[in-house]
Scaffold this motif. Structure first.
Motif, PDB file in Angstrom:
ATOM      1  N   ASN A 102       0.806  -1.218   0.000  1.00  0.00           N
ATOM      2  CA  ASN A 102       0.000   0.000   0.000  1.00  0.00           C
ATOM      3  C   ASN A 102       0.841   1.272   0.000  1.00  0.00           C
ATOM      4  O   ASN A 102       0.290   2.373  -0.078  1.00  0.00           O
ATOM      5  N   LYS A 103       2.167   1.114   0.079  1.00  0.00           N
ATOM      6  CA  LYS A 103       3.037   2.283   0.162  1.00  0.00           C
ATOM      7  C   LYS A 103       4.337   2.005  -0.588  1.00  0.00           C
ATOM      8  O   LYS A 103       4.844   0.881  -0.561  1.00  0.00           O
ATOM      9  N   MET A 104       4.888   3.049  -1.213  1.00  0.00           N
ATOM     10  CA  MET A 104       6.131   2.911  -1.964  1.00  0.00           C
ATOM     11  C   MET A 104       7.041   4.074  -1.603  1.00  0.00           C
ATOM     12  O   MET A 104       6.657   5.240  -1.762  1.00  0.00           O
ATOM     13  N   ASN A 105       8.211   3.767  -1.063  1.00  0.00           N
ATOM     14  CA  ASN A 105       9.137   4.806  -0.622  1.00  0.00           C
ATOM     15  C   ASN A 105      10.310   4.953  -1.588  1.00  0.00           C
ATOM     16  O   ASN A 105      10.928   3.959  -1.988  1.00  0.00           O
ATOM     17  N   PHE A 106      10.624   6.184  -1.949  1.00  0.00           N
ATOM     18  CA  PHE A 106      11.752   6.474  -2.837  1.00  0.00           C
ATOM     19  C   PHE A 106      13.071   6.153  -2.136  1.00  0.00           C
ATOM     20  O   PHE A 106      13.258   6.478  -0.968  1.00  0.00           O
ATOM     21  N   VAL A 107      13.999   5.497  -2.837  1.00  0.00           N
ATOM     22  CA  VAL A 107      15.317   5.153  -2.285  1.00  0.00           C
ATOM     23  C   VAL A 107      16.401   6.032  -2.909  1.00  0.00           C
ATOM     24  O   VAL A 107      17.079   6.781  -2.228  1.00  0.00           O
ATOM     25  N   LYS A 108      16.594   5.912  -4.232  1.00  0.00           N
ATOM     26  CA  LYS A 108      17.590   6.775  -4.882  1.00  0.00           C
ATOM     27  C   LYS A 108      17.391   6.798  -6.396  1.00  0.00           C
ATOM     28  O   LYS A 108      16.690   5.957  -6.964  1.00  0.00           O
ATOM     29  N   THR A 109      18.062   7.764  -7.023  1.00  0.00           N
ATOM     30  CA  THR A 109      18.053   7.898  -8.483  1.00  0.00           C
ATOM     31  C   THR A 109      19.430   7.536  -9.024  1.00  0.00           C
ATOM     32  O   THR A 109      20.447   7.928  -8.462  1.00  0.00           O
ATOM     33  N   TYR A 110      19.426   6.757 -10.117  1.00  0.00           N
ATOM     34  CA  TYR A 110      20.674   6.355 -10.769  1.00  0.00           C
ATOM     35  C   TYR A 110      20.756   7.047 -12.139  1.00  0.00           C
ATOM     36  O   TYR A 110      19.882   6.838 -12.989  1.00  0.00           O
ATOM     37  N   PRO A 111      21.787   7.873 -12.384  1.00  0.00           N
ATOM     38  CA  PRO A 111      21.947   8.508 -13.706  1.00  0.00           C
ATOM     39  C   PRO A 111      22.566   7.508 -14.690  1.00  0.00           C
ATOM     40  O   PRO A 111      23.725   7.641 -15.102  1.00  0.00           O
ATOM     41  N   ALA A 112      21.790   6.516 -15.072  1.00  0.00           N
ATOM     42  CA  ALA A 112      22.343   5.367 -15.799  1.00  0.00           C
ATOM     43  C   ALA A 112      22.591   5.650 -17.277  1.00  0.00           C
ATOM     44  O   ALA A 112      23.547   5.151 -17.865  1.00  0.00           O
ATOM     45  N   HIS A 113      21.711   6.462 -17.901  1.00  0.00           N
ATOM     46  CA  HIS A 113      21.788   6.658 -19.359  1.00  0.00           C
ATOM     47  C   HIS A 113      21.531   8.107 -19.736  1.00  0.00           C
ATOM     48  O   HIS A 113      20.997   8.893 -18.949  1.00  0.00           O
ATOM     49  N   GLN A 114      21.903   8.418 -20.981  1.00  0.00           N
ATOM     50  CA  GLN A 114      21.664   9.751 -21.545  1.00  0.00           C
ATOM     51  C   GLN A 114      20.372   9.784 -22.359  1.00  0.00           C
ATOM     52  O   GLN A 114      19.976  10.842 -22.848  1.00  0.00           O
ATOM     53  N   ASN A 115      19.743   8.631 -22.503  1.00  0.00           N
ATOM     54  CA  ASN A 115      18.546   8.530 -23.324  1.00  0.00           C
ATOM     55  C   ASN A 115      17.661   7.424 -22.740  1.00  0.00           C
ATOM     56  O   ASN A 115      18.026   6.808 -21.730  1.00  0.00           O
ATOM     57  N   ARG A 116      16.570   7.132 -23.377  1.00  0.00           N
ATOM     58  CA  ARG A 116      15.559   6.193 -22.891  1.00  0.00           C
ATOM     59  C   ARG A 116      16.137   4.861 -22.408  1.00  0.00           C
ATOM     60  O   ARG A 116      16.946   4.245 -23.103  1.00  0.00           O
ATOM     61  N   VAL A 117      15.735   4.424 -21.235  1.00  0.00           N
ATOM     62  CA  VAL A 117      16.152   3.125 -20.682  1.00  0.00           C
ATOM     63  C   VAL A 117      15.286   2.043 -21.321  1.00  0.00           C
ATOM     64  O   VAL A 117      14.054   2.149 -21.334  1.00  0.00           O
ATOM     65  N   SER A 118      15.933   1.009 -21.865  1.00  0.00           N
ATOM     66  CA  SER A 118      15.173  -0.036 -22.571  1.00  0.00           C
ATOM     67  C   SER A 118      15.006  -1.318 -21.760  1.00  0.00           C
ATOM     68  O   SER A 118      14.050  -2.071 -21.985  1.00  0.00           O
ATOM     69  N   ALA A 119      15.909  -1.610 -20.832  1.00  0.00           N
ATOM     70  CA  ALA A 119      15.790  -2.839 -20.028  1.00  0.00           C
ATOM     71  C   ALA A 119      16.609  -2.691 -18.749  1.00  0.00           C
ATOM     72  O   ALA A 119      17.636  -1.993 -18.732  1.00  0.00           O
ATOM     73  N   ILE A 120      16.146  -3.353 -17.689  1.00  0.00           N
ATOM     74  CA  ILE A 120      16.816  -3.297 -16.380  1.00  0.00           C
ATOM     75  C   ILE A 120      16.821  -4.693 -15.763  1.00  0.00           C
ATOM     76  O   ILE A 120      15.840  -5.432 -15.878  1.00  0.00           O
TER      77      ILE A 120
END
Length: 410
Positions: A102-120
């Motif tokens: 019922n709840k979702m807490n933000f952990v961190k942001t990863y600057p992984a790419h310069q453009n659209r992420v296609s798979a993780i």
């Protein structure tokens, strides 16, 4: 927002259990929550939603979170309830979902790419988040520190990713139709090999670490099985879809491959039989049956005073043949040809009626499938369509239901 469609399967085809509706744009990814009657969706409408099944049979969002950029990819690790969401702006955001969903807490942001992420994909053992993107690279980042560990660039958009957690090998499919096998290290990587066989961009990959088989689907409407563990380079071609193959899932216990296409087709392939490899196409300046010259063979045309013919290939023997020597069409499922393809006249005579028996079943998803994932332990599948609808299917009528497979009759 959603309706209960069926309660129990009536025949040997996928049974539509529920539809989940309410997204304002295309749903990029949907995952069934293990051991729960719930679905997590990520959409181009910038929302992450967790849908739980209510007593009424309908699915309602228990979590509705809006992101800063359209959501393009998602990975969920159920044991730790960590979710990684890739975005159109190249960033990956990590959240932690509460036990009651019922709840979702933000952990961190990863600057992984310069453009659209296609798979993780997320590896808990090494605490890596590995991703591919339209900036033509694979990146792997440390989830403890949030820092970039390594990157490797390709010549075209990286479209899909599979990862072997034990050996740290990554398989990356790209828009040029090539698959690259990489060995990832802490801060570097090495290219092991490249696999070439598709005539269109790679749209989906599935790695089976038990049999060490890699399956690839592509925009050329075909699937290839690569025997990575066999070390003989053996490949099997599967052709039964009439549009690009959008998603695949191999069920190791039943030796079945499930594939979904943009035309709404759902195919279940029997891989528990001895299949034949499709032959390499042979090159020749003249028909290998009647010896008439092909149109570029100027010398033979001049010598024999005949017009050159167009070159074709027999899908069964691979020989270069003219149209007159390949007037017949036949399916040949043991070689992966589920619909009729060109064969030379002599090969047509050698194919018996029983050789044309289908080795796959084909079903209609009734929406343009853009993404699919399965909960193999329960025989459930979820599909997303460009119609913004998420469908939940009971696949046990077509992929088996027994103690051996681990499926339970709900």
């Amino acid at each position: 927002m959603a309706a209960e469609i069926h309660s129990r399967p009536q025949s040997s085809r996928p049974v539509l259990l529920s539809k989940v509706e309410g997204h304002q744009d295309v749903v990029s990814a949907a995952l069934l929550i293990p051991k729960e009657d719930g679905v997590i969706t990520a959409s181009e409408d910038r929302t992450i939603r967790v849908w739980l099944k209510r007593d009424s049979g309908q699915y309602w969002p228990s979590i509705y979170h809006t992101m800063s950029s359209p959501c393009s990819a998602m990975a969920y690790h159920h044991d730790s309830r960590r979710i990684f969401v890739g975005q159109d702006n190249g960033a990956i955001m990590e959240f932690h979902i509460s036990e009651d969903f019922n709840k979702m807490n933000f952990v961190k942001t990863y600057p992984a790419h310069q453009n659209r992420v296609s798979a993780i994909t997320f590896c808990l053992a090494s605490e890596w988040v590995i991703s591919t993107g339209h900036d033509k690279c694979i990146s792997w980042m440390c989830t403890r520190s949030g820092t970039m560990l390594g990157r490797h660039y390709f010549t075209s958009w990286a479209s899909c990713l599979q990862y072997d957690y034990e050996t740290r090998h990554a398989f990356v499919g790209d828009y040029s139709g090539q698959i690259t096998l990489l060995k990832l290290e802490q801060n570097t990587c090495s290219v092991i090999t490249t696999l070439k066989g598709h005539e269109g961009s790679i749209t989906s990959l599935w790695w089976d670490p038990v049999q060490r088989l890699l399956f690839s689907g592509a925009s050329d409407h075909s699937i290839i099985m690569w025997d990575i563990g066999g070390r003989k380079g053996r490949t099997l071609l599967l052709q039964g879809h009439h549009d690009k193959v959008q998603a695949i899932c191999y069920i190791q216990l039943t030796r079945q491959l499930v594939s979904c296409s943009a035309d709404g087709g759902i195919a279940v392939w029997n891989m528990d039989i001895s299949r034949e490899e499709a032959p390499q196409w042979l090159e020749s300046d003249s028909c290998q049956k009647c010896e008439q010259p092909f149109f570029w063979n100027i010398k033979q045309m001049w010598d024999t005073k005949t017009l050159g013919l167009r070159q074709h290939h027999c899908r069964k023997c691979g020989q270069a043949v003219c149209g007159k020597c390949s007037t017949k069409r036949s399916s040949y499922p043991i070689m992966g040809f589920e619909f009729q393809v060109r064969v030379c006249d002599s090969c047509f005579e050698s194919i018996k009626d029983e050789d044309r028996t289908s080795l796959a079943t084909f079903h209609e998803g009734k929406h343009n499938i853009s993404h699919m994932s399965m909960d193999i332990s329960r025989g459930l599948m979820v599909t997303c369509g460009s119609d913004r609808i998420v469908k939940i299917w009971d696949m046990t009528p077509v992929v088996g239901c027994s103690l051996a497979t681990g499926f339970s009759s709900r």
